[in-house]
Design an enzyme around this catalytic site. Structure first.
Site, PDB file in Angstrom:
ATOM      1  N   TYR A   1      37.141  41.522 -39.327  1.00 46.34           N
ATOM      2  CA  TYR A   1      37.158  42.028 -40.709  1.00 46.34           C
ATOM      3  C   TYR A   1      38.539  42.559 -41.074  1.00 46.34           C
ATOM      4  O   TYR A   1      38.996  42.384 -42.199  1.00 46.34           O
ATOM      5  CB  TYR A   1      36.092  43.119 -40.892  1.00 46.34           C
ATOM      6  CG  TYR A   1      34.670  42.597 -40.781  1.00 46.34           C
ATOM      7  CD1 TYR A   1      34.219  41.592 -41.639  1.00 46.34           C
ATOM      8  CD2 TYR A   1      33.770  43.090 -39.839  1.00 46.34           C
ATOM      9  CE1 TYR A   1      32.929  41.094 -41.558  1.00 46.34           C
ATOM     10  CE2 TYR A   1      32.479  42.593 -39.744  1.00 46.34           C
ATOM     11  CZ  TYR A   1      32.055  41.603 -40.602  1.00 46.34           C
ATOM     12  OH  TYR A   1      30.784  41.111 -40.515  1.00 46.34           O
TER      13      TYR A   1
ATOM     14  N   GLN B   1      34.552  29.859 -34.019  1.00 45.67           N
ATOM     15  CA  GLN B   1      34.896  28.517 -34.484  1.00 45.67           C
ATOM     16  C   GLN B   1      35.010  28.475 -36.005  1.00 45.67           C
ATOM     17  O   GLN B   1      34.909  27.406 -36.613  1.00 45.67           O
ATOM     18  CB  GLN B   1      33.853  27.512 -33.975  1.00 45.67           C
ATOM     19  CG  GLN B   1      33.880  27.380 -32.457  1.00 45.67           C
ATOM     20  CD  GLN B   1      32.688  26.613 -31.911  1.00 45.67           C
ATOM     21  OE1 GLN B   1      32.661  25.391 -31.964  1.00 45.67           O
ATOM     22  NE2 GLN B   1      31.703  27.336 -31.402  1.00 45.67           N
TER      23      GLN B   1
ATOM     24  N   GLY C   1      31.846  32.284 -39.105  1.00 43.12           N
ATOM     25  CA  GLY C   1      31.761  33.621 -39.707  1.00 43.12           C
ATOM     26  C   GLY C   1      32.750  33.777 -40.855  1.00 43.12           C
ATOM     27  O   GLY C   1      32.415  34.337 -41.900  1.00 43.12           O
TER      28      GLY C   1
ATOM     29  N   VAL D   1      26.427  35.029 -36.745  1.00 44.93           N
ATOM     30  CA  VAL D   1      26.556  33.654 -36.257  1.00 44.93           C
ATOM     31  C   VAL D   1      25.953  33.622 -34.856  1.00 44.93           C
ATOM     32  O   VAL D   1      26.212  34.524 -34.044  1.00 44.93           O
ATOM     33  CB  VAL D   1      28.038  33.213 -36.221  1.00 44.93           C
ATOM     34  CG1 VAL D   1      28.178  31.807 -35.638  1.00 44.93           C
ATOM     35  CG2 VAL D   1      28.657  33.273 -37.612  1.00 44.93           C
TER      36      VAL D   1
ATOM     37  N   GLU E   1      39.507  57.452 -45.856  1.00 44.07           N
ATOM     38  CA  GLU E   1      39.087  58.398 -46.909  1.00 44.07           C
ATOM     39  C   GLU E   1      37.976  59.338 -46.439  1.00 44.07           C
ATOM     40  O   GLU E   1      37.490  60.152 -47.218  1.00 44.07           O
ATOM     41  CB  GLU E   1      38.636  57.636 -48.154  1.00 44.07           C
ATOM     42  CG  GLU E   1      39.750  56.815 -48.796  1.00 44.07           C
ATOM     43  CD  GLU E   1      39.313  56.076 -50.071  1.00 44.07           C
ATOM     44  OE1 GLU E   1      38.127  56.165 -50.440  1.00 44.07           O
ATOM     45  OE2 GLU E   1      40.166  55.409 -50.680  1.00 44.07           O
TER      46      GLU E   1
ATOM     47  N   ASN F   1      31.646  47.577 -32.795  1.00 44.46           N
ATOM     48  CA  ASN F   1      31.396  46.142 -32.958  1.00 44.46           C
ATOM     49  C   ASN F   1      32.723  45.377 -32.904  1.00 44.46           C
ATOM     50  O   ASN F   1      33.637  45.653 -33.682  1.00 44.46           O
ATOM     51  CB  ASN F   1      30.702  45.922 -34.313  1.00 44.46           C
ATOM     52  CG  ASN F   1      30.248  44.481 -34.520  1.00 44.46           C
ATOM     53  OD1 ASN F   1      30.795  43.556 -33.922  1.00 44.46           O
ATOM     54  ND2 ASN F   1      29.246  44.301 -35.365  1.00 44.46           N
TER      55      ASN F   1
ATOM     56  N   GLU G   1      23.144  44.906 -32.197  1.00 41.26           N
ATOM     57  CA  GLU G   1      23.513  46.248 -32.663  1.00 41.26           C
ATOM     58  C   GLU G   1      22.761  47.345 -31.900  1.00 41.26           C
ATOM     59  O   GLU G   1      22.866  48.525 -32.247  1.00 41.26           O
ATOM     60  CB  GLU G   1      23.284  46.366 -34.179  1.00 41.26           C
ATOM     61  CG  GLU G   1      24.260  45.505 -34.974  1.00 41.26           C
ATOM     62  CD  GLU G   1      24.047  45.546 -36.491  1.00 41.26           C
ATOM     63  OE1 GLU G   1      25.012  45.370 -37.225  1.00 41.26           O
ATOM     64  OE2 GLU G   1      22.907  45.725 -36.928  1.00 41.26           O
TER      65      GLU G   1
END
Lengths: 159, 159
Positions: free
Chosen positions: B130, B95, B98, B88, B142, B124, B28
């Site tokens: 996600y 694989q 996650g 991970v 929002e 990211n 990060e």
């Protein structure tokens, strides 16, 4: 305005706090999102392991504002404080009530976790108030975005 | 890849988890933000009132990934789940590790709070992962922004 008092909330304040939560949701243009009840607030905030904590501002026996916070966890810093809600009734705004409520929670963060996080809608005029108190918009500076799986997404994931 | 196992973390896993927290902070681009220690993780996650919970992924006795979540509070919904970290190790990515870790936490949210929140950096690549699982970027839809008073701001406020 006469002197107001900021104090820890009591279980019996939760009816007033519930009304203000609805007021805040209307202000945030999401009035139908409030699914909680005063009874749930009483149960969750005043049991042996409260999941949130609350301060209220009181003037002449009327609850005129509140703030709710909880202990969150940062894998960088450890136990930390998240400010969930801060609200002052419209007729009592711009008289320092919000600042007193905010500082109560910020003081706890100052003494323990060394950081205080919260979410604000981009267009909320309170942004200026928070910035004056030293808040940084991490969505702007570090590009953190808030993601959510809502009820519908969770149902789909496990159907 | 051989079959991996996702299980609740044990106190003794925290050294491995700590190394992965550092790995995630490097990914990060904020490696200096990690002020925690394995001992703090052991204390905070495994006492009588743990402030976080953790699942790990294990393969051939090696911890290859982890996820940390905690119980937060929504004044709209009540007690809710916040996913703090998911990681991970690089050589075990793509694989399904996650996804298994994420689903463990999402399942709890599905059964209890009916929503799962988390922060992701805009750039990211995990954003796509996600989104595939049903996550919505609430900062986009929002306009929720994450604000913070850091240590410096808190010191200034109370100096």
């Amino acid at each position: 305005m006469k002197e107001f008092l900021v104090r820890k909330a009591k279980k019996e304040d939760m009816k007033d706090v519930y009304e203000m939560i609805k007021g805040l949701a209307i202000f945030e243009k999401m009035p139908n999102e409030v699914k909680i009840s005063p009874e749930t607030l009483q149960k969750d905030g005043f049991g042996p392991n409260p999941t949130f904590h609350c301060f209220v501002a009181e003037l002449n026996s009327e609850i005129i504002g509140f703030t709710i916070y909880y202990y969150c966890y940062s894998t960088w810093l450890g136990t930390s404080i998240f400010l969930e809600d801060l609200f002052v009734k419209e007729e009592f705004r711009k008289q320092g009530v919000g600042e007193e409520l905010f500082k109560k929670v910020a003081k706890l963060a100052h003494e323990s976790s060394h950081r205080l996080d919260f979410h604000v809608l981009r267009w909320n005029p309170a942004v200026d108030f928070y910035k004056k108190l030293g808040a940084i918009d991490l969505t702007k500076t570090e590009e953190w975005h808030l993601y959510r799986l809502n009820d519908e997404a969770l149902n789909k994931l496990f159907s």
